[in-house]
Write an enzyme that holds these catalytic residues in place. Structure first.
Site, short mmCIF file in Angstrom:
data_model
loop_
_atom_site.label_atom_id
_atom_site.label_comp_id
_atom_site.label_asym_id
_atom_site.label_seq_id
_atom_site.Cartn_x
_atom_site.Cartn_y
_atom_site.Cartn_z
N SER A 412 0.82 -1.21 0.00
CA SER A 412 0.00 0.00 0.00
C SER A 412 0.85 1.26 0.00
O SER A 412 0.32 2.35 -0.23
CB SER A 412 -0.97 0.01 1.19
OG SER A 412 -0.44 -0.61 2.30
N HIS A 433 -3.63 -3.33 -5.57
CA HIS A 433 -3.88 -2.82 -4.21
C HIS A 433 -5.33 -3.09 -3.83
O HIS A 433 -6.24 -2.35 -4.21
CB HIS A 433 -3.55 -1.33 -4.15
CG HIS A 433 -3.67 -0.75 -2.78
ND1 HIS A 433 -4.12 0.53 -2.53
CD2 HIS A 433 -3.41 -1.29 -1.57
CE1 HIS A 433 -4.12 0.74 -1.23
NE2 HIS A 433 -3.71 -0.34 -0.63
N GLU A 445 -7.11 -1.03 -6.82
CA GLU A 445 -6.24 -0.08 -7.53
C GLU A 445 -5.17 -0.91 -8.23
O GLU A 445 -4.43 -1.64 -7.56
CB GLU A 445 -5.55 0.86 -6.53
CG GLU A 445 -6.32 2.12 -6.19
CD GLU A 445 -5.54 3.04 -5.25
OE1 GLU A 445 -5.63 4.26 -5.40
OE2 GLU A 445 -4.85 2.54 -4.33
N ASN A 483 -4.81 6.46 -0.89
CA ASN A 483 -4.17 6.76 0.39
C ASN A 483 -3.36 8.05 0.35
O ASN A 483 -3.20 8.72 1.37
CB ASN A 483 -3.28 5.59 0.84
CG ASN A 483 -4.12 4.43 1.35
OD1 ASN A 483 -5.28 4.61 1.72
ND2 ASN A 483 -3.56 3.24 1.34
#
Ligand SMILES: NC(=O)c1ccc[n+]([C@@H]2O[C@H](COP(=O)([O-])OP(=O)(O)OC[C@H]3O[C@@H](n4cnc5c(N)ncnc54)[C@H](O)[C@@H]3O)[C@@H](O)[C@H]2O)c1
Length: 701
Positions: A412, A433, A445, A483
């Protein structure tokens, strides 16, 4: 006659065929064509009954959503359906593929319905923020009763034909050739002298609801929580209520009013945006649709932790055999036990048959022997988040896997290119992801490294589709799309409480905005220790001149990791998930404010909202400028499916457009003056704001 609809005859049955590829959308030409086809069928003395069907792969996926932007051109679909229903010759709808929305409404206007078993029928309008607008909410209750109609219409979920048949929505299931089967069915109905079943004139199924009008309030209460914030599901209830309380023609008028009300609402615009953004996200300019994708027959997952277990379940749920490789017997046993427990919980809720659970478990093979990866067409690595560990794993995979295998990482935060360097096949390395829990969350992702081959992207994309995921392609950077944007959200939440807000206030404001939970409740659920470990790893690199809130670290130092330890930003009674304010936390927050010389004040709700959400928009603009995200809509899709951004607001970038970028940009500039460098406005945002444009105008001249 319009070339989108044709008429032909098969023995004594006239066949009207809609041919408007790819989905037989009910555009203006199709609506006119249906009227013409009907007229021709009625004139055709040799036709004793009529069949309406679709050419190509589907009956009809419904209205042409693009037409919703303009005033609807005549003929109105309601009128077309009314004429079909009023036909003096019996009309049968013959369904295959999907009969959705307006497509299903056409079918309900016919006197009988037959379908191939593989057909799916439903009213997806509610997912677009709409009410079915061509009689669906009036005819369906007359066919299946009000209660079932409420469930079907407010869920938006398509239903398989066999179930629809068992509920009486479809009269006949057909195996083999649809046209031949439908013609034979129509002939049989004529031979048996069956009546013209005009749903508008039948209302025995409404009796139950007429005797018990309380069902509408009860149903409203039932969906109040899951549909919180949404307009359309409640308008759907009103429309079905109209079917029960008003004569058909008036009910139809009421439905139309509700439809237009929804159509004009910001929610429908946002949800229609989301619908198109999801489709658009799968178009990658240099990865055309015909890019060859490698077949994926078997998979392997490395690591049976939180993510590895969920990813293995995702493969098994899609019927793909998957080997799970662990470093130790203990970790493997623990990981597989969690997988079994998760399936068992689904069985307990009645959402999975015990036999299916066993089938899926049989597809997951746990092992300590790395050699099994030699069979895998794709390997997904989900080990500890440490570069050295990942590189070691990828080096080993490169040696053991077959030359065609794709090597994917679930990292991540780490650099996908550096992970790829540990292999001799960087073109076959990609980030996948997943979001936690990986078997539940729909977002994936896909992270493209500098050397990731287009074929690798095409393969991962095709696989994502099979796994039932919504995928978005991201460039390689710290945090990828989701993120990286989120960092500012949590940062500002922590700053706000230091300045005088409370965790409860911040969480309430974001809950009211439409998130399932606010930032502090989410942190407590996910576990504060995860971020703490990452922050400690990066502590040396933290700029000393930037404001930093130590409160989350202090909580962790006190063993307050969130729900799992009974305390985090809130405290939790044993066995309860209800967050309760905790004076100990308030004291820590006050202490942090004192240490930083912050004068505490009353913080307004509006400030809470903009301080938390504008960083998403600002960072999103940077991601676009950097080419990490291809389109603003891609960012919206990431937030809708990975972070619980309310769909009726369209996603953060769309939402910013609805506010006007000038307003957003001015406020960010103001925060920049007050709070300094962390609020540096993104040049793209400022530029668009100055030009009076929105993110939606990007890519347009
Ligand atoms: N937890 C999340 O919410 C989340 C979300 C998205 C991505 N990720 C990423 O997914 C990855 C895994 O995270 P997690 O939360 O599942 O971690 P975890 O600690 O729960 O699981 C990691 C597992 O990998 C195993 N492992 C470690 N080294 C190994 C090796 N050399 N060979 C085989 N197995 C090994 C460990 O025994 C452990 O069971 C990380 O890269 C993380 O950043 C996590």
């Amino acid at each position: 006659m319009s070339n989108l609809v044709s008429y032909g005859r098969e023995r004594t049955i006239g066949v009207i065929t809609v041919d408007n590829p790819p989905l037989n959308a009910l555009s203006v030409g199709v609506r006119q064509g249906l009227l013409d086809g009907l007229a021709q069928g009625l004139r055709d003395a040799g036709a004793k009954a009529l069949v309406i069907m679709g050419a190509g792969r589907t009956f009809s996926a419904g209205a042409d959503i693009r037409e919703f932007d303009r005033p609807l051109a005549p003929p109105d679909l309601n009128d077309v359906i009314g004429r079909i229903e009023a036909s003096p010759k019996l009309v049968v709808a013959a369904l295959h593929g999907t009969a959705l929305g307006g497509g299903l409404e056409v079918a309900l206007g016919c006197h009988y319905r037959c379908a191939l078993r593989s057909t799916r029928v439903g009213f997806p309008e509610v997912t677009l923020g709409l009410v079915p607008g061509a009689g669906g909410t009036q005819r369906l209750p007359r066919l299946v009763g009000a209660e079932l109609a409420l469930r079907i219409i407010t869920s938006g979920e398509p239903m398989p034909a066999e179930r629809a048949h068992s509920l009486g929505r479809i009269d006949e299931l057909i195996d083999g050739d649809l046209r031949a089967g439908a013609v034979a069915f129509a002939e049989r109905l004529v031979a048996e002298g069956r009546p013209l079943r005009r749903l508008s004139a039948i209302d025995d199924k409404l009796e139950a609801a007429r005797r018990d009008p309380g069902i509408f309030d009860r149903f409203r209460q039932e969906i109040e929580r899951p549909a919180r914030g949404y307009l359309a599901p409640f308008k759907c209830i009103e429309a079905v209520r109209a079917a029960v309380t008003l004569p058909f023609a008036e009910g139809l008028r009421r439905e139309r009013e509700l439809f237009l009300e929804c159509l004009a609402s910001p929610q429908a615009r946002a949800q229609i945006h989301a619908f198109f953004a999801e489709r658009e996200a799968t178009k990658i300019p240099d990865v055309p649709r015909d890019t060859p994708a490698r077949p994926i027959g078997t998979a392997a997952v490395i690591g049976a932790g939180t993510m590895g277990g969920g990813i293995a379940m995702t493969f098994a749920n899609a019927g793909i055999p998957v080997a799970v490789v662990e470093a130790s017997r203990e970790a493997l046993d623990r990981g597989l036990a969690v997988v079994r427990k998760n399936y068992a919980a689904t069985v307990e809720k009645g959402r999975l048959a015990p036999a299916e659970m066993e089938q899926r478990l049989a597809l997951i093979r746990g092992t300590l022997a790395w050699e099994v990866v030699a069979d895998a067409d794709i390997v997904v690595e989900a080990v500890f988040e440490e570069m050295a560990v990942k590189q070691e794993v990828f080096g080993r995979l490169d040696r053991l896997c077959k030359p065609t295998a794709i090597l994917a990482t679930n990292t991540s935060t780490l650099d996908v290119d550096r992970i790829a360097q540990a292999t001799a096949r960087p073109g076959q390395v990609i980030g996948t992801h997943f979001f936690s829990p990986a078997n539940v969350m729909r977002l994936l992702e896909l992270v493209r490294g500098a050397r990731t081959a287009t074929e690798t992207i095409a393969t991962a994309a095709a696989l994502a589709g099979r796994l039932g995921k919504v995928w978005v392609l991201s460039g390689n950077c710290d945090g990828f799309i989701g993120n990286r944007m989120l960092a500012g959200y949590f940062r500002e939440a922590a700053f706000l409480v230091e300045e005088g807000a409370t965790p409860e206030q911040v969480d309430r404001v974001l809950y009211d905005f439409g998130f399932a939970m606010g930032p502090f409740a989410v942190s407590d659920l996910a576990g504060l220790d995860v971020g703490w470990r990452i922050r400690r790893g990066k502590a040396a690199a933290r700029p000393t001149d930037l404001r930093y809130s130590p409160v989350a670290d202090w909580l962790c130092e006190r063993g307050r990791f969130g729900q799992k330890t009974g305390a985090g930003w809130y405290r939790y009674e044993p066995g309860s998930r209800t967050p309760r304010p905790d004076p100990e936390v308030a004291a820590l927050i006050a202490e942090s404010a004192r240490a930083q010389g912050i004068r505490r004040r009353e913080v307004g709700d509006e400030e809470v909202l903009t301080r938390c959400l504008y960083p998403l928009v600002n960072e999103g603009a940077r991601l676009l400028a950097d080419g990490i995200a291809l389109r603003p809509g891609d960012i919206d899709v990431v937030y809708l499916h990975g972070y619980g951004f309310p769909r009726y607001r369209g996603g953060p970038m769309y939402w910013a457009d609805t506010l006007g970028l000038k307003r957003v940009s001015d406020e960010i500039a103001r925060y920049h003056r007050v709070h300094g460098r962390l609020w540096e406005p993104a040049p793209l945002l400022r530029q668009l704001a100055e030009q009076g444009r929105g993110f939606r105008d990007l890519g347009r001249a």
